[in-house]
Enzyme design. Structure first.
Site, PDB file in Angstrom:
ATOM      1  N   ASP A  81       3.424  -0.863  -3.046  1.00  0.00           N
ATOM      2  CA  ASP A  81       4.644  -0.314  -2.459  1.00  0.00           C
ATOM      3  C   ASP A  81       4.380   0.469  -1.187  1.00  0.00           C
ATOM      4  O   ASP A  81       3.253   0.905  -0.920  1.00  0.00           O
ATOM      5  CB  ASP A  81       5.369   0.574  -3.472  1.00  0.00           C
ATOM      6  CG  ASP A  81       4.566   1.808  -3.878  1.00  0.00           C
ATOM      7  OD1 ASP A  81       3.336   1.674  -4.071  1.00  0.00           O
ATOM      8  OD2 ASP A  81       5.161   2.890  -4.003  1.00  0.00           O
ATOM      9  N   GLU A 176       3.218   3.497  -6.404  1.00  0.00           N
ATOM     10  CA  GLU A 176       2.325   4.643  -6.188  1.00  0.00           C
ATOM     11  C   GLU A 176       3.017   5.737  -5.397  1.00  0.00           C
ATOM     12  O   GLU A 176       2.816   6.929  -5.659  1.00  0.00           O
ATOM     13  CB  GLU A 176       1.060   4.184  -5.449  1.00  0.00           C
ATOM     14  CG  GLU A 176      -0.005   5.270  -5.278  1.00  0.00           C
ATOM     15  CD  GLU A 176       0.095   6.077  -3.991  1.00  0.00           C
ATOM     16  OE1 GLU A 176      -0.681   7.028  -3.818  1.00  0.00           O
ATOM     17  OE2 GLU A 176       0.984   5.771  -3.142  1.00  0.00           O
TER      18      GLU A 176
END
EC number: 3.4.11.4
Length: 410
Positions: A81, A176
């Site tokens: 991400d 994350e």
């Protein structure tokens, strides 16, 4: 190697993988699963084994040992991400070869300029190939540079069997940036004794200390009354939020702190007279100071609720991750081996605390000590984000050298 790094990186950043803190599913956005599936295909294509992706978007793969020695299994991780601070949709990476050290016009129409006057570290990249944004999005070097470096390093080791190494596991994780990366990470299934996140910044960064981190969601409940008849009746929720923020030390914010200094950071504030919502993050390296910061937030909330009435202030305070130094210092040789790898490649290690967090912070507390290695990027989470291709080459070489040194020392 340069060409492969550039090709993969510019492909990966074009997939919108921005995570979403409001989502309750995993991964929080479909783009992350899209990239996960792309990586699964590519891992198989380069010859990795035991390639898997689960329903939550966690990708894992194995490079088998090619030595007769008993070498500890090591892992390399990066996250799928990108940050929530700026859009990751329609990323158009710009490649600037042989950077001349001057201003780079990212977007002429919007007058967005990447300038050494604002970012003096650009002077270090004169003559390098820089990959930047077009001034309208973030780049996603955090952490697609890390993904790329791991992919290219594994491909290199597969094609150079003369470099001896033990079993290597790789993983690409979702979410994350919103602190959820390790939540569903199966440490036992991953099967590594030690691991490294490729999630650091400029060339040479090596980190094994992280913040202690918490998040505070605060809801202020006011009372909206017509302003013409509001005397002694109206309670303005936005003003309550302003009053709350005024009680937080102004100099203990990200823009005024560095090194080992902690902070409070107001991420968002929105609302109206009836209701306002604020979200803060709380960070400190020292555990006692971390606890004191959380206590301070709670005490402000309590005082304001006493002032404005029961239910006027609602606080949800949750810990996000802890300083991983406590878990890594007992096995500090895993940091030392990276330092040695860097020096073998003429890179001076820059060991400093992470003024942030990585998946490694939580993984270290789940039994997988995981320091953080540079990925090469600068100015993460914004339109001025960039990465030098040469730094990505060096990061890739560090992965290869770390694998070689683990085998050599046995």
């Amino acid at each position: 190697m340069k060409e492969e790094l550039l090709k993969r990186f510019t492909k990966y950043v074009k997939v919108d993988t921005q995570s979403n803190e409001e989502s309750t599913v995993c991964p929080t956005t479909p783009g992350q699963m899209e990239l996960a599936n792309i990586l699964v295909t590519e891992l198989k294509e380069i010859g990795m084994q035991e390639v898997t992706v689960d329903e939550f978007g966690y990708v894992m793969a194995t490079l088998p040992s090619n030595t007769t020695k008993e070498v500890p299994v090591i892992g390399f991780l990066a996250h799928l991400d990108t940050a929530t601070d700026l859009t990751g949709k329609n990323v158009q990476p710009q490649v600037h070869e042989n950077y001349d050290g001057k201003d780079i016009v990212l977007n002429k129409d919007l007058n967005v300029v990447l300038s050494p006057k604002q970012f003096p570290e650009l002077a270090d990249y004169k003559g390098k190939t820089l990959i930047t944004t077009d001034g309208t999005t973030l780049l996603g070097a955090d952490d697609k540079a890390g993904i790329t470096e791991i992919m290219v390093a594994m491909n290199y080791l597969i094609n150079h069997p003369e470099i001896k190494h033990g079993k290597i596991r790789v993983a690409f994780t979702p979410d994350e940036e919103i602190g959820r990366g390790p939540e569903r990470f199966d440490v036992e299934a991953f099967g590594a004794k030690y691991a490294y996140t490729m999630d650091g910044g400029p060339l040479g960064e090596l980190e094994y200390e992280s913040f202690n981190a918490a998040g505070a969601k605060i809801t202020f409940n006011g009372n909206s009354v017509h302003p013409g008849t509001a005397k002694n009746k109206m309670v303005n929720a936005v003003k309550m939020a302003m009053e709350f923020n005024a009680r937080i030390p102004k100099d203990e914010a990200p823009e005024y702190t560095e090194g080992y200094e902690g902070f409070y950071h107001l991420i968002s504030l929105n609302g109206d007279v009836e209701q306002a919502k604020a979200y803060y993050i709380i960070r400190d390296f020292d555990h006692l100071k971390f606890v004191e910061r959380k206590t301070h937030i709670a005490s402000i909330a309590k005082e304001l609720e006493e002032k404005y009435g029961e239910g006027s202030v609602e606080l949800k305070l949750n810990d996000q991750y802890y300083n991983m130094r406590e878990k890594i210092e007992p096995v500090k040789e895993i940091v030392d081996i990276v330092s040695a790898a860097m020096r073998n490649l003429d890179i001076e290690p820059k060991i400093s605390p992470i003024r942030g967090g990585t998946d490694g912070a939580q993984l270290s507390y789940k039994g997988l000590p995981t320091p953080n290695i540079f990925g090469g990027g600068e100015n993460f989470h914004g339109k001025f984000e960039y990465v030098a291709l040469e730094s990505m080459v060096k990061a890739t070489e560090v992965i290869i050298e770390v694998a070689r040194l683990f085998e050599e020392k046995e």
